[in-house]
Design a protein around this motif. Structure first.
Motif, PDB file in Angstrom:
ATOM      1  N   GLU A  65       1.126  -1.520  -0.234  1.00 31.36           N
ATOM      2  CA  GLU A  65      -0.508  -0.023   0.162  1.00 31.36           C
ATOM      3  C   GLU A  65       0.992   1.011   0.436  1.00 31.36           C
ATOM      4  O   GLU A  65       2.208   1.318   1.094  1.00 31.36           O
ATOM      5  CB  GLU A  65      -1.420   0.430   1.689  1.00 31.36           C
ATOM      6  CG  GLU A  65      -2.017  -1.421   1.178  1.00 31.36           C
ATOM      7  CD  GLU A  65      -2.748  -1.529   2.153  1.00 31.36           C
ATOM      8  OE1 GLU A  65      -2.981  -0.202   3.201  1.00 31.36           O
ATOM      9  OE2 GLU A  65      -3.845  -1.560   2.897  1.00 31.36           O
ATOM     10  N   SER A  72      -4.905   4.933   3.098  1.00 28.16           N
ATOM     11  CA  SER A  72      -4.426   4.055   1.481  1.00 28.16           C
ATOM     12  C   SER A  72      -5.440   4.266   0.537  1.00 28.16           C
ATOM     13  O   SER A  72      -6.716   4.492   0.277  1.00 28.16           O
ATOM     14  CB  SER A  72      -4.195   2.131   2.065  1.00 28.16           C
ATOM     15  OG  SER A  72      -4.076   1.714   2.654  1.00 28.16           O
ATOM     16  N   ASP A  77      -1.952  -0.148  -5.156  1.00 23.36           N
ATOM     17  CA  ASP A  77      -0.768   1.329  -4.817  1.00 23.36           C
ATOM     18  C   ASP A  77       0.231   0.356  -5.992  1.00 23.36           C
ATOM     19  O   ASP A  77       0.928   1.140  -6.176  1.00 23.36           O
ATOM     20  CB  ASP A  77      -1.344   0.810  -3.754  1.00 23.36           C
ATOM     21  CG  ASP A  77      -2.726   1.552  -2.913  1.00 23.36           C
ATOM     22  OD1 ASP A  77      -3.136   1.544  -4.303  1.00 23.36           O
ATOM     23  OD2 ASP A  77      -2.252   1.326  -1.472  1.00 23.36           O
TER      24      ASP A  77
END
Length: 129
Positions: A65, A72, A77
């Motif tokens: 993340e 987040s 990510d």
């Protein structure tokens, strides 16, 4: 209303993983499961369309993340890729604020994945006054 693009470059230079010997990246500091928070400045209270671009090396698993202001990002990510990659992701779960903002990279501890993150660039549009 007219807009201009703006950005903040954050040099992370971090090696995340369960063991410091997992990767040969002497330019990156081994940080374990998470980097410290890096601060960057946004000079407007009307930042729109924010997104991040990041340089990552040897990511093997999904689930890591990137956090902006403690939240987040949605979606993937830091997705897997062999070697170097450049990845962009929209900032949708939080907002950029005028002044100090923070960025942090967090490793998914449920995997033995080790990877490195070099630069992260936070982009946004702001009104031209």
């Amino acid at each position: 209303m007219a807009y201009r693009a703006n950005y903040a470059l954050v040099n992370v230079s971090a090696h995340l993983g369960p063991d410091a010997d997992e990767l040969d990246v002497p330019w990156a500091e081994f940080v374990g499961d998470a980097t410290s928070e890096f601060e960057f400045t946004v000079p407007t209270d009307r930042a729109t369309d924010p997104y991040v671009g990041l340089q990552a090396f040897r990511v093997d698993e999904y689930g890591h993340e990137l956090q902006i202001n403690g939240e987040s990002l949605g979606g993937f990510d830091v997705p897997p890729a062999n070697g170097w990659q450049y990845w962009e992701d929209a900032i949708t779960e939080t907002e950029l604020v005028e002044g100090a903002n923070t960025l942090r990279v967090v490793r998914d501890e449920s995997h033995d994945d080790a990877f490195a993150v070099n630069n992260v660039t936070v982009h946004w549009r702001e009104p031209v006054e």
